[in-house]
Write a protein that holds these residues in place. Structure first.
Motif, short mmCIF file in Angstrom:
data_model
loop_
_atom_site.label_atom_id
_atom_site.label_comp_id
_atom_site.label_asym_id
_atom_site.label_seq_id
_atom_site.Cartn_x
_atom_site.Cartn_y
_atom_site.Cartn_z
N ILE A 54 -1.56 13.69 -0.05
CA ILE A 54 -1.23 12.36 -1.55
C ILE A 54 0.01 12.52 -1.88
O ILE A 54 1.02 11.21 -1.83
CB ILE A 54 -0.97 13.74 -2.07
CG1 ILE A 54 -2.95 13.40 -3.00
CG2 ILE A 54 -0.93 12.04 -4.29
CD1 ILE A 54 -3.22 13.87 -4.57
N ASN A 55 1.07 13.66 -1.83
CA ASN A 55 3.02 13.05 -1.42
C ASN A 55 3.38 12.36 -0.47
O ASN A 55 4.22 11.28 -0.81
CB ASN A 55 3.26 14.48 -1.27
CG ASN A 55 3.71 15.28 -3.11
OD1 ASN A 55 3.12 14.41 -4.18
ND2 ASN A 55 3.80 16.51 -3.04
N GLN A 58 2.17 8.59 -1.07
CA GLN A 58 3.69 8.34 -1.46
C GLN A 58 5.00 7.63 -1.14
O GLN A 58 5.49 6.85 -1.14
CB GLN A 58 3.62 8.60 -2.36
CG GLN A 58 2.34 8.82 -3.90
CD GLN A 58 2.68 9.87 -4.89
OE1 GLN A 58 3.29 11.00 -5.29
NE2 GLN A 58 1.85 9.69 -6.27
N THR A 59 5.16 9.13 0.21
CA THR A 59 6.84 8.15 1.09
C THR A 59 5.88 7.08 1.55
O THR A 59 6.58 6.30 1.94
CB THR A 59 6.10 9.91 1.96
OG1 THR A 59 6.72 10.88 0.69
CG2 THR A 59 7.87 9.64 2.64
N GLY A 61 3.85 5.30 1.19
CA GLY A 61 4.58 3.43 0.16
C GLY A 61 5.70 3.33 -0.30
O GLY A 61 6.31 1.51 -0.01
N LEU A 62 6.37 4.21 -0.50
CA LEU A 62 8.40 3.87 -0.30
C LEU A 62 8.98 2.91 1.13
O LEU A 62 9.77 2.05 1.27
CB LEU A 62 8.83 5.25 -0.65
CG LEU A 62 8.26 5.46 -2.03
CD1 LEU A 62 9.05 6.84 -2.42
CD2 LEU A 62 9.18 4.34 -3.19
N LEU A 152 -4.42 4.90 -0.86
CA LEU A 152 -3.34 4.44 -1.83
C LEU A 152 -2.69 2.70 -1.59
O LEU A 152 -2.66 2.69 -0.56
CB LEU A 152 -1.99 4.77 -2.07
CG LEU A 152 -0.64 4.82 -2.61
CD1 LEU A 152 -1.17 4.83 -4.09
CD2 LEU A 152 0.42 5.51 -1.88
N SER A 154 -0.75 -1.19 -1.88
CA SER A 154 0.11 -2.07 -2.18
C SER A 154 0.08 -2.63 -3.66
O SER A 154 1.32 -3.00 -3.96
CB SER A 154 0.38 -3.14 -1.00
OG SER A 154 -0.04 -4.24 -1.97
N GLY A 156 -0.59 -0.15 -6.23
CA GLY A 156 0.05 1.28 -6.52
C GLY A 156 -1.55 2.07 -6.77
O GLY A 156 -1.49 2.86 -7.23
N PHE A 158 -5.04 3.85 -6.85
CA PHE A 158 -4.84 4.83 -5.92
C PHE A 158 -6.02 6.27 -6.30
O PHE A 158 -7.14 5.72 -6.88
CB PHE A 158 -4.48 6.25 -5.96
CG PHE A 158 -4.55 8.02 -5.82
CD1 PHE A 158 -4.32 7.65 -4.02
CD2 PHE A 158 -5.10 8.82 -6.09
CE1 PHE A 158 -4.34 9.36 -3.62
CE2 PHE A 158 -5.04 9.96 -5.20
CZ PHE A 158 -5.16 10.31 -4.53
#
Length: 161
Positions: A54-55, A58-59, A61-62, A152, A154, A156, A158
């Motif tokens: 999950i982390n 998110q990385t 996504g950034l 996930l 664009s 947001g 999830f």
């Protein structure tokens, strides 16, 4: 008094060691504790790997936000797919093209990025993406027996497995 001392001597004789029953009870208790501990440990390891995935999503996504601001479009490891099920993990391509080095650890979950939004009819001209994480087996193939697919988008959104 002498008879009392003799009686006392017979009562204070020591037996050394444990009986077989005592040893079997101790071994059984240790076995039960080991079985419970192993199941708990495996659950903790699985939950930790899932949280790491999950982390990483998110990385990614950034990194996608940075990719859009730098180049005006998102990076896709598979632009032609339209569902999370058809998105095959390609973590090596994401590592090379989006990060430039080995950021993604590929031991538990594999990742891909497609140009679609789940449950929405998205065309390829739209500027959207979905990061898909799929649980992998030790040999690197997707786990079909106990599947876990997380997404996930664009926007947001999830979805958990």
């Amino acid at each position: 008094k002498k008879k009392y001392r003799k009686f006392k001597i017979y009562m204070t004789t020591k037996s050394s060691g444990f009986t077989l029953i005592e040893l079997l009870v101790v071994v059984a208790i240790i076995g039960i504790l080991a079985a419970v501990g192993t199941v708990s440990y495996n659950g903790y390891v699985s939950a930790t790997k899932k949280k790491a995935a999950i982390n990483m999503m998110q990385t990614i996504g950034l990194a996608q936000t940075e990719e859009l601001s730098s180049f005006g479009l998102y990076y896709y490891s598979e632009a032609s797919v339209d569902t999370a099920a058809s998105c095959d993990p390609d973590s090596a391509a994401i590592n090379n093209n989006l990060f430039g080095d080995g950021v993604i650890d590929e031991d538990a979950y594999g990742f891909c990025i497609g140009q679609f939004l789940p449950n929405e009819g998205t065309t390829s001209e739209e500027s959207v993406y979905t990061v898909v994480a799929k649980k992998l087996l030790p040999d690197g193939s997707v786990d079909a027996v106990n599947p876990c697919t997380m997404t996930l988008t664009s926007t947001g959104a999830f979805t958990d497995c």
